[in-house]
Design a protein around this motif. Structure first.
Motif, mmCIF file in Angstrom:
data_model
loop_
_atom_site.group_PDB
_atom_site.id
_atom_site.type_symbol
_atom_site.label_atom_id
_atom_site.label_comp_id
_atom_site.label_asym_id
_atom_site.label_seq_id
_atom_site.Cartn_x
_atom_site.Cartn_y
_atom_site.Cartn_z
ATOM 1 N N LEU A 11 0.810 -1.223 0.000
ATOM 2 C CA LEU A 11 0.000 0.000 0.000
ATOM 3 C C LEU A 11 0.844 1.273 0.000
ATOM 4 O O LEU A 11 0.494 2.238 -0.705
ATOM 5 C CB LEU A 11 -0.970 -0.008 1.181
ATOM 6 C CG LEU A 11 -2.169 -0.952 1.021
ATOM 7 C CD1 LEU A 11 -3.135 -0.788 2.187
ATOM 8 C CD2 LEU A 11 -2.906 -0.697 -0.298
ATOM 9 N N PRO A 12 1.949 1.343 0.749
ATOM 10 C CA PRO A 12 2.790 2.547 0.636
ATOM 11 C C PRO A 12 3.267 2.798 -0.793
ATOM 12 O O PRO A 12 3.355 3.943 -1.239
ATOM 13 C CB PRO A 12 3.974 2.227 1.561
ATOM 14 C CG PRO A 12 3.411 1.308 2.586
ATOM 15 C CD PRO A 12 2.420 0.453 1.838
ATOM 16 N N VAL A 15 0.246 4.099 -2.734
ATOM 17 C CA VAL A 15 -0.084 5.460 -2.305
ATOM 18 C C VAL A 15 0.808 6.457 -3.033
ATOM 19 O O VAL A 15 0.346 7.489 -3.543
ATOM 20 C CB VAL A 15 0.070 5.604 -0.777
ATOM 21 C CG1 VAL A 15 0.074 7.085 -0.375
ATOM 22 C CG2 VAL A 15 -1.057 4.886 -0.052
#
Length: 307
Positions: A11-12, A15
């Motif tokens: 997810l980082p 993002v």
């Protein structure tokens, strides 16, 4: 474990890709400049630092090279077979095979490796080596396959393109400095460390800005075929080769994750440069990158079991 990988690694990454896409949509970023910063400083700096701080032995380097050669040959054979069975045109066969062979091992693969292994020098060295091999493949086979018999200066153009790439030079210099245990002056090494540390953010922001320019289309069967082979078949090949070569530990884990990268942005750059199926190339990049949020999470989880 999968939830932790998703939250801490995957997810980082997405993002940052999303932020890059939003910034491109709002501000119309200068992609030419961003790409040049990545290509000529950030990535070479990361590769040099990875190789200089490497813990890779000559035997391991040979094993990684053998793995990659076999990996590419298998994917090439499958891509060629599928192209013939589907009766693709010559140009489409080249574009399809490129989508299997040329993955995003640089501005996506390096950040994934960095986050998944928390900056481990061994893992970073393996990924840097794979990226260097990818660069070589892009400007040799990648160019040759698309150009075909169109140009008399074909081989000369491919060689010139390869010689202009900074990554192979950074790889070789990093290895030489490492093997000879030569000190790097602080006024040179510190900027390289700054470049290396900025690599994750800048590379992923750039990737997000690049993919947002591709309109999403869902009506081409060959795109899905390419994505399935790239994201599912390719890592399966990687896993089998790791088993056959008897590789273990961090190198095996890094290679398995590296084998599951989405289609590389270079496929679109080549397709647009030579006007060879640019829409197909753009779709495979966009869709494979989106779906990779699932497949790379699973791969990182599986890699953890390769002791």
């Amino acid at each position: 474990m999968i939830a932790d990988i998703l939250l801490q690694v995957v997810l980082p990454i997405f993002v940052l890709i999303g932020i890059g896409s939003i910034m491109q949509y709002i501000f119309k970023l200068d992609l030419y400049t961003l790409t040049k910063i990545n290509f000529y400083f950030i990535t070479p700096a990361a590769v040099f630092v990875s190789m200089y701080e490497s813990e890779m032995s000559p035997s391991l380097l040979g094993s990684v090279a053998l793995f990659y050669a076999l990996y590419v040959l298998i994917l090439y054979a499958v891509g060629t077979l599928v192209g013939r069975r589907r009766k693709f045109t010559r140009g489409m066969r080249a574009a399809f095979t490129n989508s299997l062979l040329l993955d995003n091992s640089g501005n996506y693969g390096l950040p994934v490796n960095n986050l998944a292994f928390k900056g481990d020098p061994m893992a970073g060295s393996v990924q840097a080596l794979i990226m260097a091999f990818q660069s070589l493949l892009t400007f040799t086979y990648g160019v040759l396959s698309i150009q075909g018999a169109k140009s008399n200066g074909l081989y000369k153009e491919a060689i010139k393109g390869f010689l202009k790439m900074p990554v192979p030079y950074a790889l070789v210099l990093g290895l030489i400095w490492h093997l000879l245990a030569l000190p790097v002056p602080a006024f040179i090494y510190q900027p390289l460390l700054y470049g290396n540390k900025s690599m994750v953010a800048i590379a992923l922001l750039t990737l997000g800005a690049q993919i947002v320019k591709y309109p999403l289309r869902l009506d081409r069967v060959e795109v899905y075929l390419s994505v399935v082979l790239r994201l599912l078949f390719a890592p399966a090949v990687g896993f089998l080769l790791i088993m056959l070569l008897g590789m273990k530990g961090v190198p095996a884990q890094a290679l398995l994750i590296a084998s599951g990268m989405p289609v590389g942005v270079n496929t679109s750059i080549l397709a647009e440069e030579y006007q060879n199926e640019p829409d197909f190339a753009a779709q495979t990049i966009l869709i494979s990158t989106i779906i990779n949020v699932i497949t790379i999470t699973v791969l990182i989880s599986l890699a953890g079991h390769l002791a």
